[in-house]
Design a protein around this motif. Structure first.
Motif, PDB file in Angstrom:
ATOM      1  N   ARG A 158     -81.539 -50.776  75.938  1.00  0.00           N
ATOM      2  CA  ARG A 158     -80.581 -50.358  74.921  1.00  0.00           C
ATOM      3  C   ARG A 158     -79.405 -51.320  74.757  1.00  0.00           C
ATOM      4  N   LEU A 159     -79.462 -52.472  75.384  1.00  0.00           N
ATOM      5  CA  LEU A 159     -78.321 -53.379  75.314  1.00  0.00           C
ATOM      6  C   LEU A 159     -78.194 -54.050  73.952  1.00  0.00           C
ATOM      7  N   LYS A 160     -79.309 -54.262  73.260  1.00  0.00           N
ATOM      8  CA  LYS A 160     -79.220 -54.771  71.887  1.00  0.00           C
ATOM      9  C   LYS A 160     -78.469 -53.768  71.012  1.00  0.00           C
ATOM     10  N   SER A 161     -78.802 -52.506  71.155  1.00  0.00           N
ATOM     11  CA  SER A 161     -78.127 -51.457  70.395  1.00  0.00           C
ATOM     12  C   SER A 161     -76.652 -51.377  70.765  1.00  0.00           C
ATOM     13  N   ALA A 162     -76.344 -51.503  72.058  1.00  0.00           N
ATOM     14  CA  ALA A 162     -74.949 -51.455  72.507  1.00  0.00           C
ATOM     15  C   ALA A 162     -74.155 -52.622  71.934  1.00  0.00           C
ATOM     16  N   LEU A 163     -74.759 -53.806  71.873  1.00  0.00           N
ATOM     17  CA  LEU A 163     -74.081 -54.965  71.312  1.00  0.00           C
ATOM     18  C   LEU A 163     -73.847 -54.779  69.813  1.00  0.00           C
ATOM     19  N   LEU A 194     -69.462 -44.630  62.911  1.00  0.00           N
ATOM     20  CA  LEU A 194     -69.946 -45.817  62.206  1.00  0.00           C
ATOM     21  C   LEU A 194     -70.715 -46.736  63.145  1.00  0.00           C
ATOM     22  N   ALA A 195     -70.158 -46.986  64.314  1.00  0.00           N
ATOM     23  CA  ALA A 195     -70.769 -47.938  65.233  1.00  0.00           C
ATOM     24  C   ALA A 195     -72.136 -47.466  65.711  1.00  0.00           C
ATOM     25  N   GLU A 196     -72.247 -46.173  66.009  1.00  0.00           N
ATOM     26  CA  GLU A 196     -73.531 -45.699  66.539  1.00  0.00           C
ATOM     27  C   GLU A 196     -74.590 -45.595  65.448  1.00  0.00           C
ATOM     28  N   VAL A 197     -74.211 -45.187  64.249  1.00  0.00           N
ATOM     29  CA  VAL A 197     -75.180 -45.148  63.152  1.00  0.00           C
ATOM     30  C   VAL A 197     -75.595 -46.565  62.762  1.00  0.00           C
ATOM     31  N   PHE A 198     -74.674 -47.523  62.844  1.00  0.00           N
ATOM     32  CA  PHE A 198     -74.994 -48.926  62.587  1.00  0.00           C
ATOM     33  C   PHE A 198     -76.065 -49.416  63.565  1.00  0.00           C
ATOM     34  N   ALA A 199     -75.855 -49.151  64.845  1.00  0.00           N
ATOM     35  CA  ALA A 199     -76.831 -49.560  65.854  1.00  0.00           C
ATOM     36  C   ALA A 199     -78.172 -48.870  65.642  1.00  0.00           C
ATOM     37  N   GLU A 200     -78.132 -47.589  65.298  1.00  0.00           N
ATOM     38  CA  GLU A 200     -79.362 -46.844  65.038  1.00  0.00           C
ATOM     39  C   GLU A 200     -80.102 -47.411  63.825  1.00  0.00           C
ATOM     40  N   THR A 201     -79.363 -47.831  62.804  1.00  0.00           N
ATOM     41  CA  THR A 201     -79.979 -48.412  61.613  1.00  0.00           C
ATOM     42  C   THR A 201     -80.788 -49.661  61.968  1.00  0.00           C
ATOM     43  N   LEU A 202     -80.267 -50.446  62.892  1.00  0.00           N
ATOM     44  CA  LEU A 202     -80.946 -51.681  63.280  1.00  0.00           C
ATOM     45  C   LEU A 202     -82.081 -51.449  64.274  1.00  0.00           C
ATOM     46  N   TYR A 203     -81.878 -50.560  65.239  1.00  0.00           N
ATOM     47  CA  TYR A 203     -82.800 -50.494  66.373  1.00  0.00           C
ATOM     48  C   TYR A 203     -83.444 -49.131  66.615  1.00  0.00           C
ATOM     49  N   GLY A 204     -83.163 -48.163  65.748  1.00  0.00           N
ATOM     50  CA  GLY A 204     -83.877 -46.902  65.822  1.00  0.00           C
ATOM     51  C   GLY A 204     -83.197 -45.855  66.675  1.00  0.00           C
ATOM     52  N   VAL A 205     -83.494 -44.602  66.380  1.00  0.00           N
ATOM     53  CA  VAL A 205     -82.853 -43.487  67.070  1.00  0.00           C
ATOM     54  C   VAL A 205     -83.217 -43.464  68.548  1.00  0.00           C
ATOM     55  N   GLU A 206     -84.383 -44.005  68.892  1.00  0.00           N
ATOM     56  CA  GLU A 206     -84.802 -43.995  70.302  1.00  0.00           C
ATOM     57  C   GLU A 206     -83.933 -44.913  71.161  1.00  0.00           C
ATOM     58  N   GLY A 264     -66.637 -35.999  70.679  1.00  0.00           N
ATOM     59  CA  GLY A 264     -66.176 -36.760  69.530  1.00  0.00           C
ATOM     60  C   GLY A 264     -67.204 -37.764  69.033  1.00  0.00           C
ATOM     61  N   TYR A 265     -67.914 -38.389  69.941  1.00  0.00           N
ATOM     62  CA  TYR A 265     -68.964 -39.337  69.556  1.00  0.00           C
ATOM     63  C   TYR A 265     -70.073 -38.612  68.795  1.00  0.00           C
ATOM     64  N   THR A 266     -70.382 -37.428  69.254  1.00  0.00           N
ATOM     65  CA  THR A 266     -71.444 -36.653  68.619  1.00  0.00           C
ATOM     66  C   THR A 266     -71.046 -36.221  67.214  1.00  0.00           C
ATOM     67  N   ILE A 267     -69.833 -35.703  67.064  1.00  0.00           N
ATOM     68  CA  ILE A 267     -69.385 -35.254  65.740  1.00  0.00           C
ATOM     69  C   ILE A 267     -69.171 -36.459  64.816  1.00  0.00           C
ATOM     70  N   GLY A 268     -68.670 -37.547  65.348  1.00  0.00           N
ATOM     71  CA  GLY A 268     -68.525 -38.756  64.543  1.00  0.00           C
ATOM     72  C   GLY A 268     -69.852 -39.250  63.999  1.00  0.00           C
ATOM     73  N   TYR A 269     -70.866 -39.184  64.825  1.00  0.00           N
ATOM     74  CA  TYR A 269     -72.220 -39.576  64.411  1.00  0.00           C
ATOM     75  C   TYR A 269     -72.700 -38.694  63.256  1.00  0.00           C
ATOM     76  N   HIS A 270     -72.532 -37.385  63.389  1.00  0.00           N
ATOM     77  CA  HIS A 270     -72.968 -36.465  62.323  1.00  0.00           C
ATOM     78  C   HIS A 270     -72.122 -36.647  61.067  1.00  0.00           C
ATOM     79  N   LEU A 271     -70.836 -36.924  61.237  1.00  0.00           N
ATOM     80  CA  LEU A 271     -69.956 -37.159  60.092  1.00  0.00           C
ATOM     81  C   LEU A 271     -70.472 -38.332  59.256  1.00  0.00           C
ATOM     82  N   VAL A 272     -70.774 -39.437  59.926  1.00  0.00           N
ATOM     83  CA  VAL A 272     -71.233 -40.629  59.197  1.00  0.00           C
ATOM     84  C   VAL A 272     -72.618 -40.414  58.604  1.00  0.00           C
ATOM     85  N   LYS A 273     -73.499 -39.750  59.325  1.00  0.00           N
ATOM     86  CA  LYS A 273     -74.835 -39.463  58.780  1.00  0.00           C
ATOM     87  C   LYS A 273     -74.718 -38.608  57.518  1.00  0.00           C
TER      88      LYS A 273
END
Length: 302
Positions: A158-163, A194-206, A264-273
């Protein structure tokens, strides 16, 4: 468009030397952290303590969960090879180029000429770091990115996603700078979503980080209501309680507000989605949108 240089601190060589020779905190200070001196200066962290034993970059690193030579070498003895084997030292350029492409696609010229990246071994005795599956990062100052890792089976893929997550922070703060002393809960929800949805967009929810929790509908609705009532709160002590949840708040000496870990990370993720679903915009476009617009058009607090 988007011509820049990526400079990687050679932390692997430093850690390999740590295993075979006496390396002290000054080696860490000047070899590993001096390339980030401008970032630390912005954060009011001196490279060298102003008084013996005083606050400096080594102490600040330890507070972030970074291993330093003041800690036992045994903590990293089995981790150096594991960090190398994650392949992030060969993949970091690919991650940054793929991240930049999303902004190229919308015509945004990122106003940064150089990105500095530091991939660091974490301190396995740091409870907060280990609670996030042994990895975290910092991308709050455009042009500087830290990844902090205690390599394990969960985070090694998951380090690509973290970066990508931290790179999104870098770009976001070229558009809407992060006021460290006066950030609101609402601002922070947007930043991390924003940051987590961005990473998910590139590398997938998994490849999503552990900071986004799987809430059932009842807990999701409850957590949204708590965030709604507290979203104007400001100051990092207030923000931390909402973002990290009660367990971390207690450990850091903050007042709990009745939330689960990483709420907060969880709600932020749902907010952006929800914002992307409601508007049809891309995550790159959303990254360059005012926080208040994201919140209002997500309709998460309606």
């Amino acid at each position: 468009m988007n011509n820049f240089e990526v400079k990687l601190v050679d932390s692997l060589s430093f850690y390999e030397r740590c295993l075979h020779s006496q390396v002290d905190e000054n080696s860490f200070r000047y070899e590993i952290m001096q390339p980030f001196e401008e970032m630390w200066r912005y954060l009011s962290v001196p490279l060298v303590p102003k008084t013996p034993g005083g606050y400096d970059v080594v102490m600040a690193s330890e507070m972030l969960g970074i291993w330093t030579p003041r800690k036992e070498i045994e903590l990293i003895k089995s981790k150096v090879t594991s960090l190398k084997d994650t392949n992030i030292f060969r993949q970091y350029n690919q991650v940054i180029n793929e991240s930049v492409q999303l902004f190229n696609d919308i015509g945004y010229d990122i106003p940064v000429n150089e990105f500095r990246l530091n991939i660091l071994l974490g301190d396995s005795e740091n409870n907060i770091l280990m609670a996030s599956e042994g990895y975290s990062g910092f991308g709050g100052i455009p042009g500087y990115i830290l990844l902090i890792v205690v390599p394990n089976a969960f985070n090694r893929t998951r380090l690509k996603s973290a970066l990508a997550h931290e790179f999104n922070h870098n770009v976001r703060f070229t558009y809407e700078p992060f006021n460290h002393g006066d950030v609101s809960v609402e601002d922070y929800l947007v930043i991390e979503g924003l940051a987590e949805v961005f990473a998910e967009t590139l590398y997938g929810v998994e490849q999503r980080g552990p900071w986004v929790q799987e809430y059932d509908q009842e807990e999701l609705e409850y957590t949204i209501e708590v965030m709604k009532s507290g979203r104007e709160a400001r100051g990092f002590d207030q923000v931390s309680a909402y973002m990290y949840g009660d367990e971390v708040a207690r450990e850091q000496g903050y007042q709990p507000v009745g939330l689960s870990r990483n709420a907060g990370y969880t709600i932020g993720y749902h907010l952006v989605k929800d914002y992307l679903k409601n508007t049809g915009e891309t995550i790159a476009q959303a990254t360059l949108t005012p926080s208040r617009t994201l919140v209002e058009e997500s309709r998460i607090f309606d």
